[in-house]
Design a protein around this motif. Sequence first.
Motif, PDB file in Angstrom:
ATOM      1  N   GLY A 100       0.843  -1.235   0.175  1.00  0.00           N
ATOM      2  CA  GLY A 100       0.016  -0.156   0.113  1.00  0.00           C
ATOM      3  C   GLY A 100       0.912   1.238   0.002  1.00  0.00           C
ATOM      4  N   ILE A 101       2.081   1.301  -0.635  1.00  0.00           N
ATOM      5  CA  ILE A 101       2.890   2.413  -0.630  1.00  0.00           C
ATOM      6  C   ILE A 101       3.185   2.726  -2.244  1.00  0.00           C
ATOM      7  CG2 ILE A 101       5.268   3.219   0.016  1.00  0.00           C
ATOM      8  CD1 ILE A 101       5.383   0.928   2.211  1.00  0.00           C
ATOM      9  N   ARG A 102       3.029   4.142  -2.217  1.00  0.00           N
ATOM     10  CA  ARG A 102       3.369   4.658  -3.709  1.00  0.00           C
ATOM     11  C   ARG A 102       4.818   4.843  -3.762  1.00  0.00           C
ATOM     12  NH1 ARG A 102       1.442  10.090  -4.325  1.00  0.00           N
ATOM     13  NH2 ARG A 102       1.527   9.596  -6.796  1.00  0.00           N
ATOM     14  N   LEU A 103       5.219   4.438  -4.848  1.00  0.00           N
ATOM     15  CA  LEU A 103       6.857   4.865  -5.219  1.00  0.00           C
ATOM     16  C   LEU A 103       6.659   5.837  -6.453  1.00  0.00           C
ATOM     17  CD1 LEU A 103       9.728   4.245  -5.088  1.00  0.00           C
ATOM     18  CD2 LEU A 103       9.457   2.747  -7.125  1.00  0.00           C
ATOM     19  N   VAL A 104       7.411   7.119  -5.939  1.00  0.00           N
ATOM     20  CA  VAL A 104       7.477   8.169  -6.751  1.00  0.00           C
ATOM     21  C   VAL A 104       8.794   8.703  -7.014  1.00  0.00           C
ATOM     22  CG1 VAL A 104       4.988   8.765  -6.208  1.00  0.00           C
ATOM     23  CG2 VAL A 104       7.001   9.946  -5.047  1.00  0.00           C
ATOM     24  N   PHE A 105       9.202   9.657  -7.966  1.00  0.00           N
ATOM     25  CA  PHE A 105      10.415  10.147  -8.073  1.00  0.00           C
ATOM     26  C   PHE A 105      10.438  11.669  -8.297  1.00  0.00           C
ATOM     27  CE2 PHE A 105      11.031   5.738  -9.196  1.00  0.00           C
ATOM     28  CZ  PHE A 105      12.227   5.241  -8.899  1.00  0.00           C
ATOM     29  N   THR A 106      11.421  12.343  -7.962  1.00  0.00           N
ATOM     30  CA  THR A 106      11.528  13.688  -8.159  1.00  0.00           C
ATOM     31  C   THR A 106      12.960  14.061  -8.522  1.00  0.00           C
ATOM     32  OG1 THR A 106      11.100  15.721  -7.201  1.00  0.00           O
ATOM     33  CG2 THR A 106      12.370  14.175  -5.840  1.00  0.00           C
ATOM     34  N   ASN A 107      13.035  15.511  -9.167  1.00  0.00           N
ATOM     35  CA  ASN A 107      14.117  15.644  -9.765  1.00  0.00           C
ATOM     36  C   ASN A 107      14.819  14.827 -10.850  1.00  0.00           C
ATOM     37  OD1 ASN A 107      14.131  18.324  -8.469  1.00  0.00           O
ATOM     38  ND2 ASN A 107      15.123  17.227  -6.476  1.00  0.00           N
ATOM     39  N   VAL A 108      13.941  14.406 -11.612  1.00  0.00           N
ATOM     40  CA  VAL A 108      14.295  13.515 -12.731  1.00  0.00           C
ATOM     41  C   VAL A 108      14.813  14.384 -14.041  1.00  0.00           C
ATOM     42  CG1 VAL A 108      13.500  11.662 -14.408  1.00  0.00           C
ATOM     43  CG2 VAL A 108      12.758  11.681 -11.904  1.00  0.00           C
ATOM     44  N   SER A 109      15.901  14.112 -14.513  1.00  0.00           N
ATOM     45  CA  SER A 109      16.576  14.661 -15.423  1.00  0.00           C
ATOM     46  C   SER A 109      15.955  14.219 -16.696  1.00  0.00           C
ATOM     47  CB  SER A 109      18.023  14.654 -15.569  1.00  0.00           C
ATOM     48  OG  SER A 109      18.401  13.422 -15.886  1.00  0.00           O
ATOM     49  N   PRO A 110      15.967  15.123 -17.880  1.00  0.00           N
ATOM     50  CA  PRO A 110      15.225  14.501 -19.180  1.00  0.00           C
ATOM     51  C   PRO A 110      15.875  13.369 -19.676  1.00  0.00           C
ATOM     52  CG  PRO A 110      15.483  17.046 -19.140  1.00  0.00           C
ATOM     53  CD  PRO A 110      16.464  16.525 -17.937  1.00  0.00           C
ATOM     54  N   ALA A 111      17.284  13.345 -19.548  1.00  0.00           N
ATOM     55  CA  ALA A 111      18.056  12.093 -19.778  1.00  0.00           C
ATOM     56  C   ALA A 111      17.382  10.714 -19.084  1.00  0.00           C
ATOM     57  CB  ALA A 111      19.510  12.193 -19.998  1.00  0.00           C
ATOM     58  N   LEU A 112      17.133  10.826 -17.787  1.00  0.00           N
ATOM     59  CA  LEU A 112      16.679   9.793 -17.109  1.00  0.00           C
ATOM     60  C   LEU A 112      15.422   9.380 -17.328  1.00  0.00           C
ATOM     61  CD1 LEU A 112      17.385   7.753 -14.783  1.00  0.00           C
ATOM     62  CD2 LEU A 112      16.674   9.751 -13.221  1.00  0.00           C
ATOM     63  N   HIS A 113      14.654  10.645 -17.558  1.00  0.00           N
ATOM     64  CA  HIS A 113      13.204  10.271 -18.056  1.00  0.00           C
ATOM     65  C   HIS A 113      13.205   9.460 -19.455  1.00  0.00           C
ATOM     66  CE1 HIS A 113       8.966  11.173 -18.924  1.00  0.00           C
ATOM     67  NE2 HIS A 113       8.759  11.580 -17.507  1.00  0.00           N
ATOM     68  N   ALA A 114      13.947   9.908 -20.227  1.00  0.00           N
ATOM     69  CA  ALA A 114      13.847   9.247 -21.413  1.00  0.00           C
ATOM     70  C   ALA A 114      14.300   7.647 -21.254  1.00  0.00           C
ATOM     71  CB  ALA A 114      14.878   9.812 -22.446  1.00  0.00           C
TER      72      ALA A 114
END
Length: 461
Positions: A394-408
């Motif tokens: 029941g725990i959400r996993l989220v990310f922050t400060n993701v660079s454009p290269a990492l997002h790709a």
Amino acid sequence: MRLGFLADFLSRTVLTGFLTGVGVQVSLLEVSGLLGLHSTGNHPLTEILHDLRSIGETNPYAVAVSLAVLVIILGGRKISEKVPGGLIAVLAAIAASWALNLGAHLETLGAVPSGLPTLGLPQLDWSWPLIQKLTAPRPGLLRGHSRAERGDFARLRRQVRDRFDENVDMVGLGMANLGAGLSGTFIVNGSPTNTEMVASGGGRSQVSQLTTSVIVLLVLLFLTGPLAYLPTAVLSAIVFLVAVKMIDIQGMRRIFIEARAEFWVALLTAATVVVVGVEQGIVLAMVLSLLDHVRRGYRGSNTVIAADKRKKGWQMVPLNPPQQIAPGLLVYCFSHSLYYANCAQFSEEVLRLAKTRTPAPLDCLCVEAAAIGDVDFSAAAMLRSIFTQLREQGIRLVFTNVSPALHAQFERHGLTELLGANAIYGSVHAVIADHEEKVAAAATTAIEGGESDESDDGART
């Protein structure tokens, strides 16, 4: 081929050890020349043992000349760094050798061909024995010169705050070798001792190289005759001093104080250069630099972001004990790119943090990804597994400060679709705001649900 980036993998620590080893090696090899003894090879330990056994054959004339050169150069440095002690010593030695006929008592340079070299294509011999001779030393030359001299020349350029491009430097070296091939001269390469000579002589720009070229041209045309009288002990003394100056005791001591583990790496590199050889020392230096890089990224010092009530802000705190930045929300900072070697650490720490129950059971675990520049195949598989395990709790996993290269890369590995469109945030502020909004909405829903239940109970009553 734009392989100049290889020089970036020679760390300052390893380079200090390598140059110190070269200084020790060269200085030991020049002892026989200082004493006027016959040299037996290029292995410093073997050479110094031979010198000790042959100490009774020491040439007193060579020793006197060597001491005189050392006094002139060191005395000139005491007066001013601008005094060309080496040049004065060479000229004085030539004059003394001619006047006193020292050639009858010690080894001199002998006849030096004069004039300019003849330009033209070399005669080609495609016989198999010659091809074997030509190709056999190639790996050694590549290992022994290109990387080491790039690193050493880069060190000098950094000292004078000059911008440089290793690829451009290697193109210049290649053009010089092309000229050498067309003129029948020796292979052109850099050298730590030659670089130190330029640096100690005050060379800080291309003017020093142009000046050297003009002087060499004048010597070839007009002054090769006097060079025949130059005692070889003079050259040994000059190179010996340059090599001793390269032994960076102060630098090694500073490394020992500031980074004990890196000191042993530098010392091992220096010992390899002296005991085994320069080529092997360069290979070891590259390998140790890469291993040191992997060691730092393999087990990173990761943290969590917690509220700092005293300063009304945030602070980085250790993973243990875990601290939530807001009730039910924990922000985990991973300090390196994610790849096959460290993804197990990521998994272990995230699953351990997921058990946090203070001050509230964990609802959301946020990964602060500013330091994550890359996710390989193994790490992507690990993230999918982590997502599944956290969702079951029941725990959400989220990310922050993701660079454009990492997002790709997330897109390519299918992580964006798996996590959901709203699982990647632009900042920690946005994560906290969204989490508090969700908590407030859940609380409102719970209250409204409770009031509705009370109304139904009253109606039934």
